[in-house]
Design a protein around this motif. Structure first.
Motif, PDB file in Angstrom:
ATOM      1  N   UNK A  43       0.579  10.120  -6.277  1.00  0.00           N
ATOM      2  CA  UNK A  43      -0.400   9.344  -5.500  1.00  0.00           C
ATOM      3  C   UNK A  43      -0.592   9.951  -4.111  1.00  0.00           C
ATOM      4  N   UNK A  44      -1.779   9.760  -3.569  1.00  0.00           N
ATOM      5  CA  UNK A  44      -2.047  10.280  -2.231  1.00  0.00           C
ATOM      6  C   UNK A  44      -2.599   9.180  -1.336  1.00  0.00           C
ATOM      7  N   UNK A  45      -2.299   9.314  -0.058  1.00  0.00           N
ATOM      8  CA  UNK A  45      -2.844   8.415   0.963  1.00  0.00           C
ATOM      9  C   UNK A  45      -3.265   9.250   2.159  1.00  0.00           C
ATOM     10  N   UNK A  46      -4.461   9.011   2.642  1.00  0.00           N
ATOM     11  CA  UNK A  46      -4.960   9.624   3.876  1.00  0.00           C
ATOM     12  C   UNK A  46      -5.232   8.476   4.842  1.00  0.00           C
ATOM     13  N   UNK A  47      -4.589   8.537   6.007  1.00  0.00           N
ATOM     14  CA  UNK A  47      -4.608   7.388   6.905  1.00  0.00           C
ATOM     15  C   UNK A  47      -5.792   7.393   7.871  1.00  0.00           C
ATOM     16  N   UNK A  48      -6.219   6.171   8.187  1.00  0.00           N
ATOM     17  CA  UNK A  48      -7.304   5.999   9.156  1.00  0.00           C
ATOM     18  C   UNK A  48      -7.117   4.660   9.855  1.00  0.00           C
ATOM     19  N   UNK A  49      -7.190   4.664  11.172  1.00  0.00           N
ATOM     20  CA  UNK A  49      -7.196   3.418  11.938  1.00  0.00           C
ATOM     21  C   UNK A  49      -8.420   3.415  12.837  1.00  0.00           C
ATOM     22  N   UNK A  50      -8.861   2.223  13.208  1.00  0.00           N
ATOM     23  CA  UNK A  50     -10.108   2.118  13.956  1.00  0.00           C
ATOM     24  C   UNK A  50      -9.971   1.089  15.066  1.00  0.00           C
ATOM     25  N   UNK A  51     -10.935   1.142  15.956  1.00  0.00           N
ATOM     26  CA  UNK A  51     -11.024   0.154  17.024  1.00  0.00           C
ATOM     27  C   UNK A  51     -12.494  -0.151  17.266  1.00  0.00           C
ATOM     28  N   UNK A  52     -12.846  -1.439  17.114  1.00  0.00           N
ATOM     29  CA  UNK A  52     -14.213  -1.874  17.375  1.00  0.00           C
ATOM     30  C   UNK A  52     -14.179  -3.223  18.086  1.00  0.00           C
ATOM     31  N   UNK A  53     -15.284  -3.589  18.676  1.00  0.00           N
ATOM     32  CA  UNK A  53     -15.329  -4.881  19.368  1.00  0.00           C
ATOM     33  C   UNK A  53     -15.773  -6.002  18.440  1.00  0.00           C
TER      34      UNK A  53
ATOM     35  N   UNK B  56      -7.760  -3.265   6.015  1.00  0.00           N
ATOM     36  CA  UNK B  56      -6.722  -4.172   6.491  1.00  0.00           C
ATOM     37  C   UNK B  56      -7.071  -4.566   7.922  1.00  0.00           C
ATOM     38  N   UNK B  57      -7.593  -5.771   8.067  1.00  0.00           N
ATOM     39  CA  UNK B  57      -8.084  -6.197   9.382  1.00  0.00           C
ATOM     40  C   UNK B  57      -6.952  -6.350  10.391  1.00  0.00           C
ATOM     41  N   UNK B  58      -5.829  -6.881   9.951  1.00  0.00           N
ATOM     42  CA  UNK B  58      -4.727  -7.125  10.890  1.00  0.00           C
ATOM     43  C   UNK B  58      -4.140  -5.822  11.414  1.00  0.00           C
ATOM     44  N   UNK B  59      -4.149  -4.799  10.594  1.00  0.00           N
ATOM     45  CA  UNK B  59      -3.626  -3.502  11.017  1.00  0.00           C
ATOM     46  C   UNK B  59      -4.742  -2.555  11.457  1.00  0.00           C
ATOM     47  N   UNK B  60      -5.958  -3.017  11.448  1.00  0.00           N
ATOM     48  CA  UNK B  60      -7.155  -2.199  11.781  1.00  0.00           C
ATOM     49  C   UNK B  60      -7.071  -0.842  11.107  1.00  0.00           C
ATOM     50  N   UNK B  61      -6.839  -0.876   9.798  1.00  0.00           N
ATOM     51  CA  UNK B  61      -6.719   0.375   9.057  1.00  0.00           C
ATOM     52  C   UNK B  61      -7.668   0.395   7.868  1.00  0.00           C
ATOM     53  N   UNK B  62      -7.934   1.593   7.415  1.00  0.00           N
ATOM     54  CA  UNK B  62      -8.811   1.795   6.251  1.00  0.00           C
ATOM     55  C   UNK B  62      -8.334   3.072   5.566  1.00  0.00           C
ATOM     56  N   UNK B  63      -7.132   3.014   4.990  1.00  0.00           N
ATOM     57  CA  UNK B  63      -6.521   4.197   4.391  1.00  0.00           C
ATOM     58  C   UNK B  63      -7.167   4.538   3.050  1.00  0.00           C
ATOM     59  N   UNK B  64      -7.347   5.818   2.825  1.00  0.00           N
ATOM     60  CA  UNK B  64      -7.922   6.319   1.584  1.00  0.00           C
ATOM     61  C   UNK B  64      -6.786   6.593   0.602  1.00  0.00           C
ATOM     62  N   UNK B  65      -6.988   6.210  -0.656  1.00  0.00           N
ATOM     63  CA  UNK B  65      -5.913   6.360  -1.638  1.00  0.00           C
ATOM     64  C   UNK B  65      -6.468   6.840  -2.973  1.00  0.00           C
ATOM     65  N   UNK B  66      -5.549   7.455  -3.731  1.00  0.00           N
ATOM     66  CA  UNK B  66      -5.862   7.822  -5.107  1.00  0.00           C
ATOM     67  C   UNK B  66      -4.562   7.793  -5.876  1.00  0.00           C
ATOM     68  N   UNK B  67      -4.526   7.164  -7.048  1.00  0.00           N
ATOM     69  CA  UNK B  67      -3.271   6.991  -7.778  1.00  0.00           C
ATOM     70  C   UNK B  67      -2.659   8.307  -8.273  1.00  0.00           C
ATOM     71  N   UNK B  68      -3.517   9.265  -8.630  1.00  0.00           N
ATOM     72  CA  UNK B  68      -3.017  10.512  -9.200  1.00  0.00           C
ATOM     73  C   UNK B  68      -3.888  11.668  -8.692  1.00  0.00           C
ATOM     74  N   UNK B  69      -3.302  12.515  -7.857  1.00  0.00           N
ATOM     75  CA  UNK B  69      -4.082  13.574  -7.205  1.00  0.00           C
ATOM     76  C   UNK B  69      -4.383  14.724  -8.165  1.00  0.00           C
ATOM     77  N   UNK B  70      -5.539  15.340  -7.939  1.00  0.00           N
ATOM     78  CA  UNK B  70      -5.938  16.540  -8.663  1.00  0.00           C
ATOM     79  C   UNK B  70      -6.043  17.704  -7.686  1.00  0.00           C
TER      80      UNK B  70
END
Lengths: 117, 115
Positions: free
Chosen positions: B18-28, B68-82
């Motif tokens: 599995x793979x995860x690519x992390x992303x966090x954001x900040x907006x008003x 994830x609103x509480x963590x202000x995150x939007x991580x990209x995922x895939x169960x099985x990488x190619x």
């Protein structure tokens, strides 16, 4: 085709010359963006056009950079007195730009690779 | 002002894992969130987006992302990488949509999948 097109695909110029890059957005898209991507790096926002509103020029790196858009159609990015650090791929994207679930999906052009010698 | 961060310049994963690519954001306000992919010598392509509704968003090529609103995150995922997933991935955010807000991209994460 129906995608975003950019011209030229490649431009080699000498330091100090002016260059003009062109972007043809998807028909009907009111929003148009210009980005710069240096080799192996991320997207650097340059300028944003939305309909008839005043463009957001906050990303332009210097007064040598300017852009225009004719209505909701073609846009040109002009770089005056080019410098070697201007060498990059210049990407254009367009989106519907109006309220709605699909409004913000950006469609990117293939880019113009600018090399300043 | 809105911003988006991709804390990892590079992510290395073995094929099939599995793979995860992390992303966090900040907006008003409420965010519109996006993932784009750039394959070698090809243009940027849209992968998926979150506007509202289900926090788990499914996109192209088997990718998904979790808002994830509480963590202000939007991580990209895939169960099985190619191996073919190897590319440069960009997270992007737009603040409460208005004519004044623009889409901002993160710095990108290079994903490398080893056979």
């Amino acid at each position: 085709g129906a995608g975003v097109s950019q011209s030229p695909s490649n431009k080699v110029t000498e330091k100090g010359k002016d260059v003009e890059l062109r972007c043809d957005p998807i028909s009907g898209h009111t929003a148009l963006y210009w980005y710069r991507q240096r080799l192996g790096q991320g997207l650097e926002f340059l300028i944003y056009f939305q309909g008839n509103s005043a463009p957001d020029k906050s990303g332009l790196p210097s007064d040598r950079f300017s852009a225009e858009r004719t209505g909701e159609s073609v846009s040109t990015l002009t770089i005056q007195r080019t410098q070697q650090e201007d060498s990059a791929v210049y990407l254009c994207a367009s989106s519907l730009g109006v309220w709605g679930r699909d409004s913000d999906t950006q469609y990117f052009g293939p880019g113009t690779r600018l090399t300043v010698l | 002002a809105q911003s988006v961060a991709q804390p990892e310049d590079q992510v290395n994963v073995a094929e099939g894992n599995p793979l995860t690519v992390k992303c966090t954001y900040s907006v008003s306000g409420n965010p519109y969130l996006f993932w784009y992919v750039q394959y070698p010598n090809r243009g940027l392509q849209f992968l998926l987006k979150y506007i509202t509704g289900d926090n788990l968003v499914k996109g192209s090529y088997g990718f998904e992302a979790e808002f994830n609103k509480s963590q202000t995150s939007f991580h990209l995922k895939k169960p099985s990488a190619l191996v073919s997933d190897s590319a440069l991935y960009f997270c992007a955010v737009r603040d409460m949509p208005s004519s004044a807000s623009k889409i901002i991209f993160g710095s990108g994460t290079r994903l490398s999948i080893r056979p």
